[in-house]
Design an enzyme around this catalytic site. Structure first.
Site, PDB file in Angstrom:
ATOM      1  N   GLY A  56       1.227 -11.520   2.537  1.00  0.00           N
ATOM      2  CA  GLY A  56       0.274 -11.071   1.527  1.00  0.00           C
ATOM      3  C   GLY A  56       0.827 -11.356   0.151  1.00  0.00           C
ATOM      4  N   HIS A 102      -0.183  -3.251  -5.471  1.00  0.00           N
ATOM      5  CA  HIS A 102       0.197  -4.192  -6.537  1.00  0.00           C
ATOM      6  C   HIS A 102      -0.869  -4.228  -7.630  1.00  0.00           C
ATOM      7  CE1 HIS A 102       3.919  -6.103  -5.398  1.00  0.00           C
ATOM      8  NE2 HIS A 102       3.491  -6.390  -4.189  1.00  0.00           N
ATOM      9  N   HIS A 137      -0.283  -2.305   0.804  1.00  0.00           N
ATOM     10  CA  HIS A 137       0.792  -2.823  -0.059  1.00  0.00           C
ATOM     11  C   HIS A 137       0.198  -3.680  -1.186  1.00  0.00           C
ATOM     12  CE1 HIS A 137       4.992  -4.591  -0.509  1.00  0.00           C
ATOM     13  NE2 HIS A 137       4.242  -5.438  -1.190  1.00  0.00           N
ATOM     14  N   GLU A 138      -0.738  -4.547  -0.820  1.00  0.00           N
ATOM     15  CA  GLU A 138      -1.306  -5.465  -1.831  1.00  0.00           C
ATOM     16  C   GLU A 138      -2.198  -4.713  -2.819  1.00  0.00           C
ATOM     17  OE1 GLU A 138       0.134  -8.167  -1.982  1.00  0.00           O
ATOM     18  OE2 GLU A 138       1.015  -8.099   0.006  1.00  0.00           O
ATOM     19  N   GLN A 156       1.748 -10.773  -8.826  1.00  0.00           N
ATOM     20  CA  GLN A 156       3.019 -11.339  -8.362  1.00  0.00           C
ATOM     21  C   GLN A 156       3.202 -12.803  -8.780  1.00  0.00           C
ATOM     22  OE1 GLN A 156       2.386  -9.845  -4.107  1.00  0.00           O
ATOM     23  NE2 GLN A 156       4.601  -9.724  -4.388  1.00  0.00           N
ATOM     24  N   CYS A 170       8.978  -6.746   0.021  1.00  0.00           N
ATOM     25  CA  CYS A 170       8.054  -7.274  -0.976  1.00  0.00           C
ATOM     26  C   CYS A 170       8.655  -8.550  -1.551  1.00  0.00           C
ATOM     27  CB  CYS A 170       7.861  -6.227  -2.073  1.00  0.00           C
ATOM     28  SG  CYS A 170       6.794  -6.781  -3.413  1.00  0.00           S
ATOM     29  N   LEU A 171       7.839  -9.571  -1.691  1.00  0.00           N
ATOM     30  CA  LEU A 171       8.317 -10.839  -2.247  1.00  0.00           C
ATOM     31  C   LEU A 171       8.781 -10.672  -3.690  1.00  0.00           C
ATOM     32  CD1 LEU A 171       5.589 -13.243  -0.801  1.00  0.00           C
ATOM     33  CD2 LEU A 171       7.939 -12.956   0.008  1.00  0.00           C
TER      34      LEU A 171
END
Ligand code: ZN
Length: 196
Positions: free
Chosen positions: A48, A156, A152-153, A53, A110-111
């Site tokens: 995702g 963000h 999670h997304e 991000q 998380c990226l």
């Protein structure tokens, strides 16, 4: 185009993202953003990615999960995580609502917090209302790992990172996650960490 993924500390990750007007969705800017976010998610690799991000404070999310490679994850582990296949999905202006009161706690990363993981409690089931890449209304009922990804997304887009929700004592490097914690039951992990 591959984006550099913004890392924790960049203010764009802490600002609420702006919803898109319906007429913005078909514009070349937004369509190219979606294509490049998909490429960047695949390259990372990740399951995702939210527009903040990649430095864009807009309410756009891409998600896709093969469901866990059979050579890296047992069927029993996939079942435990609820890790089912999630086809490529674009969400514009998503609203995520819990369905039921069941929660689950698993390690997540998380990226934008590259190289770390922690236990995060999430709703097991959620519903999602959004627009798709063509601007059409989209309704999803998700559970297990796909439900975790979308929570999670959506976080963000609100300027929230998993760090704000994690069990802080479980915070670990990716290497130590593999070495010490991965695939152990959360209750056993909490006992080993000296958590309540
Ligand atoms: Zn993330």
């Amino acid at each position: 185009m591959l984006y550099d993924i913004v890392q924790a500390g960049d203010p764009v990750l802490r600002r609420p993202a702006r919803p898109l007007a319906a007429e913005e969705i078909p514009t070349p800017f937004v369509q190219e953003l979606i294509v490049s976010m998909r490429q960047t998610m695949h390259a990372a690799p990740g399951v995702g990615l939210a527009a903040p991000q990649v430095g864009e404070g807009l309410q756009v999310v891409v998600m896709e999960d093969t469901g866990g490679a059979p050579d890296t994850m047992s069927a029993a582990r996939r079942d435990e995580l609820g890790r089912t296949m999630l086809p490529f999905t674009v969400l514009v202006n998503p609203v995520v609502t819990p369905a039921g009161d069941e929660t689950e706690e698993f390690f997540e990363g998380c990226l934008s917090v590259s190289g770390f993981s922690a236990l995060v409690r999430r709703w097991r089931r959620v519903t999602v209302e959004a627009l798709d890449a063509a601007g059409a209304p989209l309704h999803l009922d998700l559970e297990g790992w796909p439900a975790r990804i979308v929570q999670h997304e959506a976080d963000h887009l609100a300027g929230t990172l998993y760090l704000d929700r994690m069990d802080t004592r479980s915070f670990t490097t990716a290497a130590n996650l593999g070495r010490h914690w991965k695939a152990r039951p959360p209750a056993e992990i909490r006992a080993a960490l000296g958590d309540e």
